[in-house]
Enzyme design. Structure first.
Site, mmCIF file in Angstrom:
data_model
loop_
_atom_site.group_PDB
_atom_site.id
_atom_site.type_symbol
_atom_site.label_atom_id
_atom_site.label_comp_id
_atom_site.label_asym_id
_atom_site.label_seq_id
_atom_site.Cartn_x
_atom_site.Cartn_y
_atom_site.Cartn_z
ATOM 1 N N MET A 80 0.808 -1.224 0.000
ATOM 2 C CA MET A 80 0.000 0.000 0.000
ATOM 3 C C MET A 80 0.841 1.274 0.000
ATOM 4 S SD MET A 80 -3.079 -1.030 -0.130
ATOM 5 C CE MET A 80 -3.856 0.552 0.168
ATOM 6 N N ARG A 81 2.177 1.125 0.037
ATOM 7 C CA ARG A 81 3.008 2.327 0.109
ATOM 8 C C ARG A 81 2.830 3.190 -1.139
ATOM 9 N NH1 ARG A 81 7.551 0.230 1.620
ATOM 10 N NH2 ARG A 81 7.374 0.771 3.824
ATOM 11 N N ALA A 82 2.667 2.563 -2.296
ATOM 12 C CA ALA A 82 2.497 3.332 -3.530
ATOM 13 C C ALA A 82 1.250 4.199 -3.461
ATOM 14 C CB ALA A 82 2.413 2.386 -4.729
#
Length: 717
Positions: free
Chosen positions: A285-287
């Site tokens: 989910m970092r993107a």
């Protein structure tokens, strides 16, 4: 609250707004200056493209910071850190200092102590007190931390600084010190991909990434030279001419920072961000989070109050390319047509949600800047183009010949010619015991169409015997500056990593003799001890690949390429330098000079032509010359020779092969035997014996017995 201004002579840097071109890089840096939550910037590009120049110029554009006077951790007087090691702070009275934002630079050779801080050894030994000596993370707090050549840093240092950047806090638990302090900074790393890639896990920790290349437009290149020469002739005068543009851009960044909290990120925009990230198949989910933060920062930068579709597009262009790598040999990239299609699909699914229309009051340019952008900013085309990083040219030139030997656009062409011998039978027919009559393959005619490489697989570890002292890596045992402590010794020269316990033990018996009467410990230079650490080193893995007619059958060469690709992948993971020598036709050539860029090796391997005679001796002689040259350039890095061949030599004589092998007797070697068919001559095994190494069958390269074979080698490099 009263304050005073810090006055100091600062080094004159090339102005940010005077750099020609690099709009994406400027935008990425500005978005992080507006919102450090964007996660930092990784700048990828060839040397001499103004990477260092533009990063160093950014710090001058950041707003000044107010700090508590005397605080080594740059605490904000309005909200001092309650856990500050220098606290608690008395913020009443004239204790505020206003100073420019700092630029802290992390050199490639820095230690963990220098980055995170450690016990103040001098005070511990002379005063008997436990004090903390802060590192670069503390110096960079509320400023910029610049890491040049981040891909050459040891992995544990990269992990440490990226963790601090993500958390905004530095934790130090070492040498009896337990410290926590704030570490919020704008992280910028630069790298030349020719010198090796970052692991995908580390790439993902950088928020945004930008590829920079030098312009091929002669007019732009001429403008770069014109400005650089003017700066070198009169740095202060040149800087004064650009001061107005610099001040305007700095004011706009400060205004965008102030307006960041007013930007609204609607649910429709969140849905589009999630759709785009899912459509590109990024992991985790970092993107999504980085894209959201960057889109908000872009909206604030252009003066808007709501995130629009163009804000998301600009954020995705910078946040997603490096997160699409599935294979270590994949180059980061993003198909902008695919991005536009995903944005359109997401908007259609939301029935053209009005929240995603461009802001009619601000407009949107190629980078989302409004029409009223200040002169000299990335929105203003009057100062754009490409700038040659001449400021760093001397350093780059000095490193060119001494560092990784990065691959040139084409392979080296110097060859070892061998006398033409008789014809070589068709190998596949010989393996099967049938087939056409032998035919002459002596002529080094154009190679046959290159067969595709087989799928890479996990290979067993190949190691160099003995204990080395090379660059940190993950292959062979070595004395390194990092790793487990294996003992202590008196320093032979300058003190390296001090061994505190051993130093105290050496000094303790002599305290009464030395007249100690109070606290503290009297330490003499002869008491000092340094830690002896044992870890793993990276090696030079030199591949010598037979590309002759005897290897040219599509099925066999595909398997050979798959094996070498697997070994290249292993070298990538173990942080090795790699080189590639091939031999076919009339001689041998160095296809890939030793480099840390295994991606270049994979590219050269895929394009490898095959056919012709088998000049094995020429391949070994070429390998010996490469090893000799690398020992002069990097004497601490031990070589590992991997010869991939069926052992046949149809150009030259057996005596030539023996003489060539004798020049490599001091090099650890493994021969990957590619001979197939029901009748095998064992030529590769004889070659391994000449080299003092072991022969491993191609079909056994991934088998469990290979590690035992390598460990049994008695040859010490």
């Amino acid at each position: 609250m009263p304050d005073r201004r810090e006055t100091a002579v600062r080094h004159v840097h090339y102005p940010f707004t005077a750099v020609v071109g690099h709009d994406d890089l400027k935008l990425a840096l500005i978005l992080n200056a507006v919102s450090p939550r964007s996660g930092g910037v990784l700048v990828r590009g060839e040397k001499g493209t103004a990477k260092s120049t533009i990063v160093r110029a950014l710090a001058a554009l950041l707003p000044p910071v107010a700090v508590v006077a005397g605080c080594r951790f740059s605490c904000d007087p309005a909200a001092p850190d309650p856990d500050c090691p220098d606290g608690p702070h008395d913020t009443e009275g004239p204790h505020t200092l206003v100073r420019p934002a700092r630029l802290a630079e992390l050199p490639v050779g820095a230690s963990e102590d220098r980055l995170a801080g450690s016990l103040d050894l001098e005070r511990a030994l002379t005063e008997g007190v436990k004090a903390f000596d802060p590192g670069l993370l503390a110096a960079a707090h509320r400023g910029v931390l610049y890491v040049d050549e981040v891909n050459l840093l040891h992995d544990h240092l990269v992990d440490l600084l990226l963790d601090a950047a993500a958390l905004g806090v530095c934790y130090v638990e070492r040498d009896t010190v337990s410290v926590r302090h704030a570490a919020r900074f704008l992280l910028v790393g630069t790298m030349n991909p020719e010198e090796g890639e970052l692991r995908p896990q580390l790439l993902d920790r950088f928020g945004l990434t930008v590829e920079v290349v030098a312009s091929r437009d002669p007019a732009e290149r001429a403008e770069v030279i014109r400005r650089r020469l003017a700066f070198e002739d009169d740095p202060e005068g040149f800087t004064r001419r650009w001061r107005k543009d610099e001040e305007a851009l700095a004011a706009r960044i400060a205004e965008a920072r102030a307006g960041l909290g007013r930007v609204v990120l609607p649910d429709a925009a969140l849905h589009v961000i999630a759709t785009v990230c899912a459509g590109f198949g990024v992991d985790g989910m970092r993107a999504d989070l980085v894209t959201a933060h960057a889109a908000v920062a872009h909206a604030a930068w252009r003066g808007g109050t709501r995130v629009t579709g163009d804000d998301i597009r600009q954020a995705a262009r910078l946040a997603l390319p490096h997160r699409r790598r599935r294979d270590p040999f994949d180059a980061p990239g993003l198909d902008e047509n695919e991005l536009d299609e995903l944005l359109r699909d997401a908007a259609s699914a939301l029935e053209e949600e009005p929240d995603l229309d461009p802001d009619p009051d601000t407009g949107s340019g190629p980078s989302g800047e409004g029409p009223d952008a200040e002169p000299g900013s990335p929105a203003d085309g009057s100062h754009d183009g490409t700038h040659d990083d001449t400021h760093d040219g001397a350093r780059d030139d000095a490193h060119d010949g001494a560092r990784d030997g990065a691959a040139s656009p084409g392979p080296a062409r110097a060859q070892d010619d061998e006398p033409r011998q008789g014809p070589e039978p068709d190998q596949e027919a010989r393996d099967a015991g049938t087939g056409p009559a032998p035919r002459d393959e002596a002529a080094p005619a154009p190679g046959r169409p290159t067969p595709p490489a087989g799928e890479p697989y996990r290979v067993r570890a190949l190691t160099v015997p003995g204990l080395g002292a090379g660059a940190p890596g993950r292959r062979s045992r070595a004395r390194t500056t990092h790793g487990r402590v294996a003992g202590a010794r008196a320093p032979s020269g300058r003190l390296g990593s001090p061994h505190l316990t051993a130093t105290l033990r050496a000094a303790a018996p002599y305290q009464r003799e030395r007249g100690r009467t109070g606290p503290g410990l009297i330490v003499r230079p002869g008491d000092l001890r340094e830690a002896v650490r044992e870890g793993r080193e990276g090696n030079l893995v030199l591949f010598v690949v037979d590309a002759s007619g005897s290897m040219a059958a599509r099925r066999r060469m595909g398997a050979v390429k798959g094996a070498v690709l697997s070994l290249l992948l292993d070298a990538y993971q173990r942080r090795d330098k790699v080189g590639l020598v091939t031999f076919r036709g009339a001689g041998a050539e160095l296809v890939l000079p030793p480099t840390s860029s295994v991606e270049a090796g994979a590219a050269r391997l895929r394009e490898l032509p095959t056919g012709g005679r088998t000049p094995l001796a020429a391949g070994l002689r070429r390998a010996a010359r490469v090893v000799r040259a690398e020992r002069l350039r990097d004497p601490a890095r031990r070589p590992l020779l991997v010869v991939v061949t069926d052992g046949r030599a149809t150009a030259g004589t057996d005596a030539d092969v023996r003489r060539a092998a004798s020049t490599l007797k001091d090099v650890a070697a493994v021969v990957v035997d590619c001979e197939t068919g029901p009748v095998r001559l064992g030529l590769a095994t004889r070659l391994a014996a000449l080299l003092g190494g072991e022969a491993v069958g191609l079909d056994h390269l991934a088998a469990g017995g290979l590690r035992d074979l390598v460990r049994e080698r008695r040859k010490v490099a």
